[in-house]
Design an enzyme around this catalytic site. Structure first.
Site, PDB file in Angstrom:
ATOM      1  N   HIS A   5       0.856  -1.188   0.000  1.00  0.00           N
ATOM      2  CA  HIS A   5       0.000   0.000   0.000  1.00  0.00           C
ATOM      3  C   HIS A   5       0.899   1.246   0.000  1.00  0.00           C
ATOM      4  O   HIS A   5       1.788   1.367   0.857  1.00  0.00           O
ATOM      5  CB  HIS A   5      -0.855   0.056   1.258  1.00  0.00           C
TER       6      HIS A   5
ATOM      7  N   GLU B 260      -1.778   6.225  -1.244  1.00  0.00           N
ATOM      8  CA  GLU B 260      -3.198   6.383  -0.890  1.00  0.00           C
ATOM      9  C   GLU B 260      -3.272   7.635  -0.001  1.00  0.00           C
ATOM     10  O   GLU B 260      -3.906   8.611  -0.326  1.00  0.00           O
ATOM     11  CB  GLU B 260      -3.700   5.148  -0.136  1.00  0.00           C
TER      12      GLU B 260
ATOM     13  N   ASP C 223     -12.347  -2.863   0.798  1.00  0.00           N
ATOM     14  CA  ASP C 223     -13.112  -3.366   1.949  1.00  0.00           C
ATOM     15  C   ASP C 223     -14.594  -3.112   1.641  1.00  0.00           C
ATOM     16  O   ASP C 223     -15.190  -2.155   2.175  1.00  0.00           O
ATOM     17  CB  ASP C 223     -12.713  -2.599   3.224  1.00  0.00           C
TER      18      ASP C 223
HETATM   19  N1  ADE Z   1      -6.513  -1.996   5.616  1.00  0.00           N
HETATM   20  C1  ADE Z   1      -7.744  -2.202   5.155  1.00  0.00           C
HETATM   21  N2  ADE Z   1      -8.068  -1.283   4.221  1.00  0.00           N
HETATM   22  C2  ADE Z   1      -7.007  -0.467   4.089  1.00  0.00           C
HETATM   23  C3  ADE Z   1      -6.716   0.669   3.297  1.00  0.00           C
HETATM   24  N3  ADE Z   1      -7.598   1.176   2.429  1.00  0.00           N
HETATM   25  N4  ADE Z   1      -5.523   1.254   3.442  1.00  0.00           N
HETATM   26  C4  ADE Z   1      -4.632   0.760   4.312  1.00  0.00           C
HETATM   27  N5  ADE Z   1      -4.853  -0.305   5.082  1.00  0.00           N
HETATM   28  C5  ADE Z   1      -6.030  -0.924   4.972  1.00  0.00           C
HETATM   29 ZN    ZN Z   2      -6.214  -1.890   0.921  1.00  0.00          ZN
END
Ligand code: ADE
Ligand code: ZN
Length: 337
Positions: free
Chosen positions: A200, A203, A282
């Site tokens: 990740h 973001e 999610d």
């Molecule tokens: N864990 C679950 N969703 C997430 C997200 N969008 N960014 C970082 N960690 C996460």
């Molecule tokens: Zn994620």
């Protein structure tokens, strides 16, 4: 049938590959409430009056997410979760899913316990594949705000169970905590065990966070990565190096990274030659599904069957599974075309 309904059912029927899905984050709220009821755990604070998850911002979202995992206490619970998640995904045309699994939530990253949780999830996934034709593979994910020492334990679980089913290693959690290089040891261990890598970045962090994930963790894919758009030199690097972005547009809008989908950079990234894919992250937390993501992208940017077909082909190429699994998926895509 009205034209928009017709379009919606066509988009729902398209075969989809999803590369960015958090296993616990995909838990339907009714499923978590049922487990809370069975185990007499009071979780009412994480639900609103209609029974949906409720949170104020990203950091609060992470804590609600972790609260929901409190009811998932045994391999059997994770088997039930796997079935619930795959039933949902398959009903939206998903034929292949890579789910992020965190040994931290499965027996506290003890390798022996982790093996039992994994076995239970694999059995449930095998049945889902027979029943609904959806294939699942796991990407073990450490959690950034749990720190580098816990990440090493997750990486050990990953290295011990790497193979045809556990195919990758990654990092999620609060991007504002620590630096990618703090986790390099864990990523090196996972790489040496033959796992493919994703992280990740981009973001919440800006372009520099994407550069650090590429340079310090040497990942093939970036989870989100959308804020790379703030630096066009980086965008060109992503395109040249064929780095794949696991873009989750609905998640970014719900969490406030962008005010609405029209201002989301997925189309600009795609037009500039970056390999973008589409995922839900999610889904119940963000009131989305893969079909809804497709509908929204169609509405915002006019994406049609041809573009969705190319997105599926990129996801297939970027999937971490083995060649035989890819070949089977390729045939499914061809049959549907
Ligand atoms: N864990 C679950 N969703 C997430 C997200 N969008 N960014 C970082 N960690 C996460
Ligand atoms: Zn994620």
């Amino acid at each position: 049938m009205r034209e928009d309904e017709q379009r919606r059912s066509e988009l729902a029927a398209l075969p989809k590959l999803e590369l960015h899905l958090h296993h616990e984050g995909a838990a339907p709220p009714a499923f978590i409430r049922q487990l809370a009821h069975e185990k007499r755990i009071d979780l009412h604070r994480i639900f609103d009056e209609r029974g949906n998850y409720v949170y104020d911002d990203f950091v609060h979202f992470l804590s609600v997410y972790e609260a929901a995992t409190e009811v998932l206490k045994s391999p059997e619970d994770f088997a039930r979760l796997t079935t619930a998640v795959l039933e949902q995904s398959a009903s939206h045309g998903v034929i292949y899913s890579e789910t992020f699994l965190s040994p931290d939530f499965c027996g506290g990253s003890d390798v022996g316990a982790w093996r039992e949780y994994l076995h239970a999830m694999q059995e449930a996934a095998d049945k889902a594949e027979r029943d609904w034709g959806i294939t699942l593979r796991g990407v073990i994910t450490c959690i950034r705000h749990f720190g580098p020492e816990k990440a090493k334990r997750a990486a050990l679980c990953a290295a011990e169970t790497a193979g045809d089913w556990i195919v990758g290693f990654g990092i999620a959690g609060d991007e504002n905590m620590g630096k990618p290089k703090d986790f390099a040891w864990s990523f090196d261990m996972a790489r040496e065990a033959g796992l493919k890598l994703t992280a990740h970045a981009g973001e919440w962090g800006g372009p520099q966070s994407v550069r650090e994930a590429l340079d310090d963790l040497r990942v093939a894919r970036i989870g989100h990565g959308v804020r790379a758009i703030e630096d066009l030199e980086l965008v060109d690097r992503l395109a040249e190096e064929g780095i794949v972005l696991e873009v989750c547009p609905g998640s970014n809008v719900q969490l406030g990274v962008y005010p609405d989908l029209r201002r989301h950079p997925i189309e600009m990234l795609r037009e500039r030659g970056v390999k973008v894919t589409v995922s839900t992250d999610d889904p119940p937390f963000f009131h989305t599904t893969m079909s809804k993501e497709y509908e929204d992208l169609h509405r915002a940017f006019g994406w049609d069957e041809e573009i969705f077909g190319s997105i599926a082909a990129i996801a297939l190429d970027a999937a971490f599974c083995d060649a035989t699994t890819k070949e089977n998926l390729r045939k499914k895509l061809e049959t549907a075309a």
